[in-house]
Design an enzyme around this catalytic site. Structure first.
Site, PDB file in Angstrom:
ATOM      1  N   LYS A  13      70.675 -19.448 -11.148  1.00  0.00           N
ATOM      2  CA  LYS A  13      70.342 -19.064  -9.906  1.00  0.00           C
ATOM      3  C   LYS A  13      71.519 -19.633  -9.081  1.00  0.00           C
ATOM      4  CE  LYS A  13      66.235 -20.518  -9.871  1.00  0.00           C
ATOM      5  NZ  LYS A  13      66.238 -21.059 -11.354  1.00  0.00           N
ATOM      6  N   ARG A  88      58.826 -19.990  -4.889  1.00  0.00           N
ATOM      7  CA  ARG A  88      58.158 -20.051  -6.325  1.00  0.00           C
ATOM      8  C   ARG A  88      57.045 -19.926  -6.681  1.00  0.00           C
ATOM      9  NH1 ARG A  88      62.350 -23.884  -9.419  1.00  0.00           N
ATOM     10  NH2 ARG A  88      63.868 -24.063  -7.773  1.00  0.00           N
ATOM     11  N   ARG A 127      73.602 -29.601 -19.822  1.00  0.00           N
ATOM     12  CA  ARG A 127      74.096 -29.562 -18.427  1.00  0.00           C
ATOM     13  C   ARG A 127      74.438 -30.958 -17.918  1.00  0.00           C
ATOM     14  NH1 ARG A 127      71.127 -26.846 -13.497  1.00  0.00           N
ATOM     15  NH2 ARG A 127      69.430 -27.847 -14.112  1.00  0.00           N
ATOM     16  N   ARG A 160      70.538 -34.670 -14.966  1.00  0.00           N
ATOM     17  CA  ARG A 160      69.366 -34.604 -14.074  1.00  0.00           C
ATOM     18  C   ARG A 160      68.198 -34.990 -14.946  1.00  0.00           C
ATOM     19  NH1 ARG A 160      69.298 -28.796 -10.873  1.00  0.00           N
ATOM     20  NH2 ARG A 160      67.063 -28.927 -11.549  1.00  0.00           N
ATOM     21  N   ARG A 171      58.915 -27.685 -16.766  1.00  0.00           N
ATOM     22  CA  ARG A 171      59.462 -26.646 -15.771  1.00  0.00           C
ATOM     23  C   ARG A 171      59.356 -25.259 -16.220  1.00  0.00           C
ATOM     24  NH1 ARG A 171      65.096 -28.840 -15.404  1.00  0.00           N
ATOM     25  NH2 ARG A 171      65.850 -27.223 -14.067  1.00  0.00           N
TER      26      ARG A 171
HETATM   27  P1  AP5 Z   1      72.475 -23.016 -12.926  1.00  0.00           P
HETATM   28  O1  AP5 Z   1      73.224 -22.083 -12.028  1.00  0.00           O
HETATM   29  O2  AP5 Z   1      72.063 -24.445 -12.359  1.00  0.00           O
HETATM   30  O3  AP5 Z   1      70.809 -22.312 -13.139  1.00  0.00           O
HETATM   31  P2  AP5 Z   1      69.474 -22.535 -12.319  1.00  0.00           P
HETATM   32  O4  AP5 Z   1      68.895 -21.163 -12.369  1.00  0.00           O
HETATM   33  O5  AP5 Z   1      69.978 -22.629 -10.707  1.00  0.00           O
HETATM   34  O6  AP5 Z   1      68.806 -24.012 -12.751  1.00  0.00           O
HETATM   35  P3  AP5 Z   1      68.275 -25.017 -12.200  1.00  0.00           P
HETATM   36  O7  AP5 Z   1      67.814 -25.909 -13.324  1.00  0.00           O
HETATM   37  O8  AP5 Z   1      69.204 -25.428 -11.162  1.00  0.00           O
HETATM   38  O9  AP5 Z   1      67.062 -24.382 -11.632  1.00  0.00           O
HETATM   39  P4  AP5 Z   1      65.426 -24.764 -11.271  1.00  0.00           P
HETATM   40  O10 AP5 Z   1      64.999 -23.762 -10.506  1.00  0.00           O
HETATM   41  O11 AP5 Z   1      64.804 -25.630 -12.140  1.00  0.00           O
HETATM   42  O12 AP5 Z   1      66.044 -26.215 -10.338  1.00  0.00           O
HETATM   43  P5  AP5 Z   1      66.291 -26.599  -8.685  1.00  0.00           P
HETATM   44  O13 AP5 Z   1      67.352 -27.411  -8.811  1.00  0.00           O
HETATM   45  O14 AP5 Z   1      66.201 -25.141  -8.003  1.00  0.00           O
HETATM   46  O15 AP5 Z   1      72.989 -23.085 -14.378  1.00  0.00           O
HETATM   47  C1  AP5 Z   1      72.222 -24.095 -15.366  1.00  0.00           C
HETATM   48  C2  AP5 Z   1      73.190 -24.473 -16.477  1.00  0.00           C
HETATM   49  O16 AP5 Z   1      73.834 -23.255 -16.967  1.00  0.00           O
HETATM   50  C3  AP5 Z   1      74.518 -25.103 -15.730  1.00  0.00           C
HETATM   51  O17 AP5 Z   1      75.042 -26.102 -16.637  1.00  0.00           O
HETATM   52  C4  AP5 Z   1      75.481 -23.900 -15.430  1.00  0.00           C
HETATM   53  O18 AP5 Z   1      76.871 -24.337 -15.801  1.00  0.00           O
HETATM   54  C5  AP5 Z   1      75.021 -23.147 -16.898  1.00  0.00           C
HETATM   55  N1  AP5 Z   1      75.421 -21.684 -16.692  1.00  0.00           N
HETATM   56  C6  AP5 Z   1      75.006 -20.710 -15.511  1.00  0.00           C
HETATM   57  N2  AP5 Z   1      75.317 -19.597 -15.730  1.00  0.00           N
HETATM   58  C7  AP5 Z   1      75.932 -19.352 -17.166  1.00  0.00           C
HETATM   59  C8  AP5 Z   1      76.228 -18.702 -17.949  1.00  0.00           C
HETATM   60  N3  AP5 Z   1      76.375 -17.165 -17.418  1.00  0.00           N
HETATM   61  N4  AP5 Z   1      76.853 -18.778 -19.181  1.00  0.00           N
HETATM   62  C9  AP5 Z   1      76.806 -20.178 -19.695  1.00  0.00           C
HETATM   63  N5  AP5 Z   1      76.292 -21.215 -18.870  1.00  0.00           N
HETATM   64  C10 AP5 Z   1      75.801 -20.949 -17.596  1.00  0.00           C
HETATM   65  O19 AP5 Z   1      64.967 -27.166  -8.492  1.00  0.00           O
HETATM   66  C11 AP5 Z   1      64.464 -28.347  -9.067  1.00  0.00           C
HETATM   67  C12 AP5 Z   1      62.987 -28.798  -8.783  1.00  0.00           C
HETATM   68  O20 AP5 Z   1      62.971 -28.771  -7.226  1.00  0.00           O
HETATM   69  C13 AP5 Z   1      61.920 -27.920  -9.269  1.00  0.00           C
HETATM   70  O21 AP5 Z   1      61.673 -28.210 -10.698  1.00  0.00           O
HETATM   71  C14 AP5 Z   1      60.838 -28.439  -8.092  1.00  0.00           C
HETATM   72  O22 AP5 Z   1      60.371 -29.596  -8.683  1.00  0.00           O
HETATM   73  C15 AP5 Z   1      61.569 -28.508  -7.010  1.00  0.00           C
HETATM   74  N6  AP5 Z   1      61.583 -27.330  -6.179  1.00  0.00           N
HETATM   75  C16 AP5 Z   1      62.915 -26.578  -5.939  1.00  0.00           C
HETATM   76  N7  AP5 Z   1      62.376 -25.404  -5.253  1.00  0.00           N
HETATM   77  C17 AP5 Z   1      61.275 -25.677  -4.840  1.00  0.00           C
HETATM   78  C18 AP5 Z   1      60.122 -24.902  -4.178  1.00  0.00           C
HETATM   79  N8  AP5 Z   1      60.311 -23.561  -3.556  1.00  0.00           N
HETATM   80  N9  AP5 Z   1      58.744 -25.289  -4.190  1.00  0.00           N
HETATM   81  C19 AP5 Z   1      58.622 -26.493  -4.956  1.00  0.00           C
HETATM   82  N10 AP5 Z   1      59.376 -27.176  -5.349  1.00  0.00           N
HETATM   83  C20 AP5 Z   1      60.609 -26.746  -5.346  1.00  0.00           C
END
Ligand code: AP5
Length: 217
Positions: A13, A88, A127, A160, A171
């Site tokens: 994402k 979410r 990552r 992280r 997660r």
């Molecule tokens: P990346 O692009 O970072 O993927 P992502 O889907 O954004 O994954 P995240 O782990 O960041 O998402 P998340 O939703 O768990 O975390 P967030 O920070 O939003 O890619 C991941 C990896 O894959 C990277 O190394 C990248 O280089 C690699 N990659 C990407 N595309 C690729 C490809 N095509 N091929 C190969 N490799 C690739 O949230 C963290 C925490 O915040 C949550 O757990 C929660 O505690 C809190 N939070 C956030 N939003 C909310 C909400 N709305 N409500 C409540 N809590 C929330």
């Protein structure tokens, strides 16, 4: 224009939201990054957030919803906003719909990035992030030129806390229970675009852009 990027942790994402926002000149609102900044700054909101994020749980709606609604109508988003990591759960989705409706606005499309669980775990476990500029790396598929050091700014890379195995498991469970039902919610609203998230980053990005442009937004 309001576009949501939906998908499991590690689906890409953040990577794709940055790619598409740059190509289409949209504002990328990354909710996880906003929360991490609050923790880093040691704010009251950050203190409330830290333990939930570290364990891989959702931060309470009472904290996240007001923070996001405040940013959704920011001037940077005048040309359009990509919401990465929000909503979410159903409560967040309904609150967002109501808040936009009050301003005669609505979500235009929801990009659901679909990736196998095996690939999600591979991406998250490998990552690493730059402590300073937040640039992402992957130990196997996108390693830095110098071990543990950012190619762009030379700062230290870190893992992280929620990318360790136990938190990743949590997660993925939270995603299945709370976030995956939104696929059906937006599909019933006729807004869902499902994109195969496996393949090269640019390839996936172009699939998303083609799907959005095909909708004549
Ligand atoms: P990346 O692009 O970072 O993927 P992502 O889907 O954004 O994954 P995240 O782990 O960041 O998402 P998340 O939703 O768990 O975390 P967030 O920070 O939003 O890619 C991941 C990896 O894959 C990277 O190394 C990248 O280089 C690699 N990659 C990407 N595309 C690729 C490809 N095509 N091929 C190969 N490799 C690739 O949230 C963290 C925490 O915040 C949550 O757990 C929660 O505690 C809190 N939070 C956030 N939003 C909310 C909400 N709305 N409500 C409540 N809590 C929330």
């Amino acid at each position: 224009m309001y576009i949501i990027f939906l998908g499991a942790p590690g689906a890409g994402k953040g990577t794709q939201a940055a790619y598409v926002a740059q190509k289409l000149n949209l504002f990328h609102l990354a909710v996880g990054d906003l929360l991490r900044k609050e923790i880093e700054r040691g704010t009251e909101l950050g203190m409330k957030t830290k333990s939930y994020m570290g364990k891989g749980e959702l931060v309470p709606d009472s904290v996240v919803i007001p923070m996001v609604l405040q940013h959704v109508s920011a001037p940077e988003g005048e040309l359009g906003v990509i919401l990465d990591g929000f909503p979410r759960n159903l409560k967040q989705a309904e609150t967002l719909d109501q808040a936009l409706d009050q301003q005669d606005k609505a979500i235009d499309k929801v990009v659901y990035i679909s990736v196998s669980e095996e690939e999600l775990i591979r991406r998250l476990s490998g990552r690493r992030i730059c402590r300073s500029c937040q640039a992402p790396y992957h130990m196997a598929s996108f390693p830095p030129q110098v071990e543990d050091s950012c190619d762009k700014c030379g700062s230290e890379l870190y893992q992280r806390p929620d990318d360790i195995a136990e938190a990743v498991k949590k997660r993925l469970e939270v995603y299945s229970a709370e976030t995956a039902p939104l696929i059906d919610y937006y599909s019933r609203a006729g807004k869902l675009l499902t994109i195969d998230g496996e393949g090269d980053v640019g390839e996936v990005g172009e699939r998303i852009i083609a799907a959005l442009c095909g909708e004549n937004l």
